[in-house]
Scaffold this motif. Structure first.
Motif, PDB file in Angstrom:
ATOM      1  N   LEU A  87       1.259  -2.683  10.016  1.00 46.75           N
ATOM      2  CA  LEU A  87      -0.078  -2.662   9.422  1.00 46.75           C
ATOM      3  C   LEU A  87      -0.431  -1.265   8.936  1.00 46.75           C
ATOM      4  O   LEU A  87      -0.084  -0.262   9.573  1.00 46.75           O
ATOM      5  CB  LEU A  87      -1.147  -3.031  10.457  1.00 46.75           C
ATOM      6  CG  LEU A  87      -1.246  -4.446  10.993  1.00 46.75           C
ATOM      7  CD1 LEU A  87      -2.382  -4.516  12.020  1.00 46.75           C
ATOM      8  CD2 LEU A  87      -1.491  -5.442   9.865  1.00 46.75           C
ATOM      9  N   GLY A  88      -1.177  -1.216   7.834  1.00 43.84           N
ATOM     10  CA  GLY A  88      -1.917  -0.024   7.472  1.00 43.84           C
ATOM     11  C   GLY A  88      -3.372  -0.338   7.796  1.00 43.84           C
ATOM     12  O   GLY A  88      -3.696  -1.423   8.294  1.00 43.84           O
ATOM     13  N   ILE A  89      -4.242   0.597   7.527  1.00 46.44           N
ATOM     14  CA  ILE A  89      -5.674   0.334   7.748  1.00 46.44           C
ATOM     15  C   ILE A  89      -6.444   0.783   6.509  1.00 46.44           C
ATOM     16  O   ILE A  89      -6.090   1.795   5.889  1.00 46.44           O
ATOM     17  CB  ILE A  89      -6.181   1.058   9.024  1.00 46.44           C
ATOM     18  CG1 ILE A  89      -7.614   0.640   9.364  1.00 46.44           C
ATOM     19  CG2 ILE A  89      -6.068   2.570   8.903  1.00 46.44           C
ATOM     20  CD1 ILE A  89      -8.093   1.129  10.730  1.00 46.44           C
ATOM     21  N   GLY A 112       0.838  -1.197   0.000  1.00 46.35           N
ATOM     22  CA  GLY A 112       0.000   0.000   0.000  1.00 46.35           C
ATOM     23  C   GLY A 112       0.869   1.242   0.000  1.00 46.35           C
ATOM     24  O   GLY A 112       2.100   1.165  -0.020  1.00 46.35           O
ATOM     25  N   THR A 113       0.212   2.392   0.025  1.00 44.70           N
ATOM     26  CA  THR A 113       0.923   3.666  -0.027  1.00 44.70           C
ATOM     27  C   THR A 113       1.563   3.979   1.320  1.00 44.70           C
ATOM     28  O   THR A 113       2.648   4.569   1.380  1.00 44.70           O
ATOM     29  CB  THR A 113      -0.078   4.797  -0.386  1.00 44.70           C
ATOM     30  OG1 THR A 113      -0.802   4.399  -1.555  1.00 44.70           O
ATOM     31  CG2 THR A 113       0.627   6.097  -0.659  1.00 44.70           C
ATOM     32  N   THR A 114       0.908   3.570   2.384  1.00 46.63           N
ATOM     33  CA  THR A 114       1.367   3.936   3.725  1.00 46.63           C
ATOM     34  C   THR A 114       2.821   3.548   3.998  1.00 46.63           C
ATOM     35  O   THR A 114       3.589   4.382   4.484  1.00 46.63           O
ATOM     36  CB  THR A 114       0.429   3.314   4.780  1.00 46.63           C
ATOM     37  OG1 THR A 114      -0.913   3.710   4.475  1.00 46.63           O
ATOM     38  CG2 THR A 114       0.804   3.761   6.185  1.00 46.63           C
ATOM     39  N   PRO A 115       3.257   2.303   3.722  1.00 51.31           N
ATOM     40  CA  PRO A 115       4.618   1.938   4.151  1.00 51.31           C
ATOM     41  C   PRO A 115       5.740   2.342   3.204  1.00 51.31           C
ATOM     42  O   PRO A 115       6.908   2.119   3.536  1.00 51.31           O
ATOM     43  CB  PRO A 115       4.537   0.403   4.265  1.00 51.31           C
ATOM     44  CG  PRO A 115       3.455  -0.002   3.340  1.00 51.31           C
ATOM     45  CD  PRO A 115       2.509   1.144   3.217  1.00 51.31           C
TER      46      PRO A 115
HETATM   47  P1  PGA Z   1      -2.907   2.336   1.853  1.00 53.21           P
HETATM   48  O1  PGA Z   1      -3.686   0.996   2.185  1.00 53.21           O
HETATM   49  O2  PGA Z   1      -1.642   2.288   2.643  1.00 53.21           O
HETATM   50  O3  PGA Z   1      -2.664   2.281   0.388  1.00 53.21           O
HETATM   51  O4  PGA Z   1      -3.785   3.465   2.275  1.00 53.21           O
HETATM   52  C1  PGA Z   1      -3.754   0.556   3.496  1.00 53.21           C
HETATM   53  C2  PGA Z   1      -4.660  -0.637   3.574  1.00 53.21           C
HETATM   54  O5  PGA Z   1      -5.591  -0.730   2.758  1.00 53.21           O
HETATM   55  O6  PGA Z   1      -4.447  -1.483   4.448  1.00 53.21           O
END
Ligand code: PGA
Length: 242
Positions: free
Chosen positions: A131-133, A37-40
């Protein structure tokens, strides 16, 4: 739950990378649970810098990613395995045989999932799970449901997740409709969980995760029951948490 307030994405990335980096320094054989995802992305860039600067040694680190699209091989540029190679693994000295991602190319969902469970269990579960969410409160691809999932399983992605992920594909129709994901129970087996959240579009999910009822309708809410969770979140993501 421990909350670390950060200014913005950059600040979040630095702090999360510092937490992960400290773990690797303290325990070179750390078992990492990693996310896409974009977060990490910013966190991975910082970890690469830590390696380049000589501070971090990944040679004994083992990694287990949360999920993979069903039907994509690890060479497919849209696969999560490819993403991880591109964003992190190709740039540090991790042993490729220590890298694990569910096998999206195996059409036999039961076999692919039970094999992944066996590997994570054999590793003794994750020391640190990043984790992302999702905007709908998902963790990994554990989407809102009637029950909390347990081991690795095949999921149908919700429309909101398909739409959220469509930005990474040419057309929305190209987004795979199914994925193999680590289950909620497996995620909860990690000794430390680090949840990274930025942006206003995650504010409701973060609020529900921290203050809502513990319910599979918001899969991340189960983290309220974990003894060792660090949430690293910016002001925008925290805007509904008064
Ligand atoms: P994102 O996704 O980092 O691209 O926002 C996070 C996720 O869906 O767990």
């Amino acid at each position: 739950m421990k909350l670390i307030r950060v200014r913005d994405y950059e600040d979040m990335s630095r702090k999360v990378a510092n937490i992960i980096g400290a773990h690797i320094i303290l325990k070179p054989t750390t078992v990492l649970g990693l996310a896409t995802g974009t977060t990490p992305i910013g966190t991975y860039q910082r970890l690469i810098k830590g390696y380049e600067d000589g501070d971090l040694d990944f040679s004994q680190v083992r990694s287990y990613n949360l999920d993979e699209y069903r039907g994509l091989t690890h060479e497919d540029p849209q696969s999560y395995h490819y993403f991880m190679n591109d964003q992190l693994f190709n740039h540090v000295n991790i042993d490729p045989s220590n890298v694990h991602v569910p096998d999206g190319a195996n059409p036999d969902a039961d076999a692919a999932c039970s094999e992944y469970d066996r590997m994570v269990e054999e590793a003794g579960y994750c020391d640190l799970q990043l984790l992302g969410i999702g905007r709908n409160g998902h963790i990994g691809f554990n989407e809102p449901d009637e029950v909390f999932s347990k081991g690795t399983h095949c999921v149908d992605l919700t429309q909101s997740t398909i739409e959220a992920n469509a930005r990474l594909f040419e057309r929305e129709e190209d987004v795979p409709r199914q994925a193999y994901t680590m289950g909620t129970q497996t995620i909860m087996n990690a000794r430390l969980i680090v949840m990274a959240v930025t942006g206003e579009n995650k504010a409701q999910a973060l609020h529900d995760m921290c203050y809502g009822p513990v319910t599979p309708q918001c899969p991340a809410s189960i983290l309220q029951l974990h003894p060792n969770v660090i949430v690293v979140a910016d002001e925008a993501a925290l805007s509904l948490c008064k």
